[in-house]
Design a protein around this motif. Structure first.
Motif, PDB file in Angstrom:
ATOM      1  N   UNK A   6     -41.599  38.667 -46.960  1.00  0.00           N
ATOM      2  CA  UNK A   6     -42.557  38.123 -47.934  1.00  0.00           C
ATOM      3  C   UNK A   6     -41.816  37.433 -49.072  1.00  0.00           C
ATOM      4  N   UNK A   7     -40.729  38.061 -49.547  1.00  0.00           N
ATOM      5  CA  UNK A   7     -39.938  37.444 -50.620  1.00  0.00           C
ATOM      6  C   UNK A   7     -39.306  36.135 -50.131  1.00  0.00           C
ATOM      7  N   UNK A   8     -38.747  36.136 -48.905  1.00  0.00           N
ATOM      8  CA  UNK A   8     -38.172  34.913 -48.342  1.00  0.00           C
ATOM      9  C   UNK A   8     -39.219  33.809 -48.274  1.00  0.00           C
ATOM     10  N   UNK A   9     -40.413  34.175 -47.806  1.00  0.00           N
ATOM     11  CA  UNK A   9     -41.516  33.227 -47.684  1.00  0.00           C
ATOM     12  C   UNK A   9     -41.864  32.608 -49.040  1.00  0.00           C
ATOM     13  N   UNK A  10     -42.062  33.454 -50.025  1.00  0.00           N
ATOM     14  CA  UNK A  10     -42.446  32.980 -51.365  1.00  0.00           C
ATOM     15  C   UNK A  10     -41.345  32.142 -51.996  1.00  0.00           C
ATOM     16  N   UNK A  11     -40.096  32.573 -51.829  1.00  0.00           N
ATOM     17  CA  UNK A  11     -38.972  31.848 -52.428  1.00  0.00           C
ATOM     18  C   UNK A  11     -38.824  30.468 -51.808  1.00  0.00           C
ATOM     19  N   UNK A  12     -38.911  30.393 -50.486  1.00  0.00           N
ATOM     20  CA  UNK A  12     -38.786  29.102 -49.813  1.00  0.00           C
ATOM     21  C   UNK A  12     -39.911  28.158 -50.229  1.00  0.00           C
ATOM     22  N   UNK A  43     -43.924  33.870 -43.037  1.00  0.00           N
ATOM     23  CA  UNK A  43     -43.523  35.268 -42.866  1.00  0.00           C
ATOM     24  C   UNK A  43     -43.503  35.702 -41.416  1.00  0.00           C
ATOM     25  N   UNK A  44     -43.391  34.749 -40.495  1.00  0.00           N
ATOM     26  CA  UNK A  44     -43.422  35.050 -39.064  1.00  0.00           C
ATOM     27  C   UNK A  44     -42.041  35.220 -38.458  1.00  0.00           C
ATOM     28  N   UNK A  45     -40.992  34.909 -39.220  1.00  0.00           N
ATOM     29  CA  UNK A  45     -39.648  34.959 -38.655  1.00  0.00           C
ATOM     30  C   UNK A  45     -38.670  35.488 -39.688  1.00  0.00           C
ATOM     31  N   UNK A  46     -37.723  36.270 -39.206  1.00  0.00           N
ATOM     32  CA  UNK A  46     -36.614  36.742 -40.040  1.00  0.00           C
ATOM     33  C   UNK A  46     -35.396  35.909 -39.683  1.00  0.00           C
ATOM     34  N   UNK A  47     -34.906  35.082 -40.593  1.00  0.00           N
ATOM     35  CA  UNK A  47     -33.756  34.249 -40.267  1.00  0.00           C
ATOM     36  C   UNK A  47     -32.478  35.064 -40.175  1.00  0.00           C
ATOM     37  N   UNK A  48     -31.494  34.528 -39.468  1.00  0.00           N
ATOM     38  CA  UNK A  48     -30.173  35.147 -39.444  1.00  0.00           C
ATOM     39  C   UNK A  48     -29.496  34.865 -40.786  1.00  0.00           C
ATOM     40  N   UNK A  49     -28.398  35.555 -41.033  1.00  0.00           N
ATOM     41  CA  UNK A  49     -27.628  35.309 -42.252  1.00  0.00           C
ATOM     42  C   UNK A  49     -27.163  33.850 -42.274  1.00  0.00           C
ATOM     43  N   UNK A  65     -30.562  34.443 -54.225  1.00  0.00           N
ATOM     44  CA  UNK A  65     -31.915  34.027 -54.613  1.00  0.00           C
ATOM     45  C   UNK A  65     -32.921  34.513 -53.570  1.00  0.00           C
ATOM     46  N   UNK A  66     -32.504  34.484 -52.296  1.00  0.00           N
ATOM     47  CA  UNK A  66     -33.398  34.869 -51.211  1.00  0.00           C
ATOM     48  C   UNK A  66     -33.488  36.381 -51.015  1.00  0.00           C
TER      49      UNK A  66
END
Length: 189
Positions: A6-12, A43-49, A65-66
């Motif tokens: 959710x945080x990744x989604x909002x930040x992007x 929010x459908x995918x978790x990216x790799x590092x 930031x992410x």
């Protein structure tokens, strides 16, 4: 993990909106496909590092930031490892914890990174002027910079220009733990 997604989604979304970039523009500037960026935003995918690094580099922001950091200069105080956010790949090959999230005043983040046996992480070039300091805490790390593999054992460190592709790998049967201090030049801050 759901909270991190959710945080990744909002930040992007926020970064794209601030820059007024379409998904197509963001894909061109990060090297990450439009489809993947859309999945992260929903929010459908978790990216790799490695994918997250490409996104951070393309948007010219610090990696932390992410991960919920990089809000400015953090107040002084004790960092409790157990209380810090964790970014772990679905395969559990690599785990990243921002020990000290991005500090705007000093221009650095510091991470604790764990690589499982057999793990490999390829990092694309960061912004010009970015420098990494890698310090191995446990195990033996192989770190490739400028096409040369360096063997680092516990207690050994390597400083390098991170504005070129570089790779980390653990060819041993044991976990590798390292600290990664990343300095960003003023233009990236």
């Amino acid at each position: 993990m759901e909270q991190l997604n959710q945080h990744l989604s909002q930040t992007l979304k926020q970064l794209r909106n601030e820059r007024q970039w379409s998904l197509t523009q963001a894909a061109e500037l990060t090297g990450v496909s439009k489809a993947m960026l859309g999945q992260i935003e929903r929010g459908e995918s978790s990216p790799t590092v490695a994918t997250l690094w490409k996104i951070a580099t393309g948007f010219n922001v610090a990696f932390s930031v992410f991960l919920g950091g990089a809000a400015g200069s953090p107040p002084p105080g004790v960092q409790r490892y157990a209380d810090l956010p964790v970014f772990s790949q679905d395969t559990a090959d690599m785990r990243v914890v921002p020990l000290f999230p991005f500090d705007n005043l000093l221009g650095f983040d510091m991470f604790v990174i764990d690589l499982a046996p057999g793990a490999v992480s390829e990092s694309s070039a960061h912004e010009p002027g970015v420098i990494e300091h890698v310090i191995v805490i446990e195990g033996e790390l192989e770190l490739m910079v400028d096409g040369v593999w360096h063997q680092l054992a516990a207690g050994e460190a390597l400083r390098f220009q991170a504005d070129r592709p570089h790779s980390y790998r653990n060819t041993s049967q044991h976990n590798v733990r390292l600290h990664d201090l990343i300095h960003y030049p003023p233009a990236v801050r």
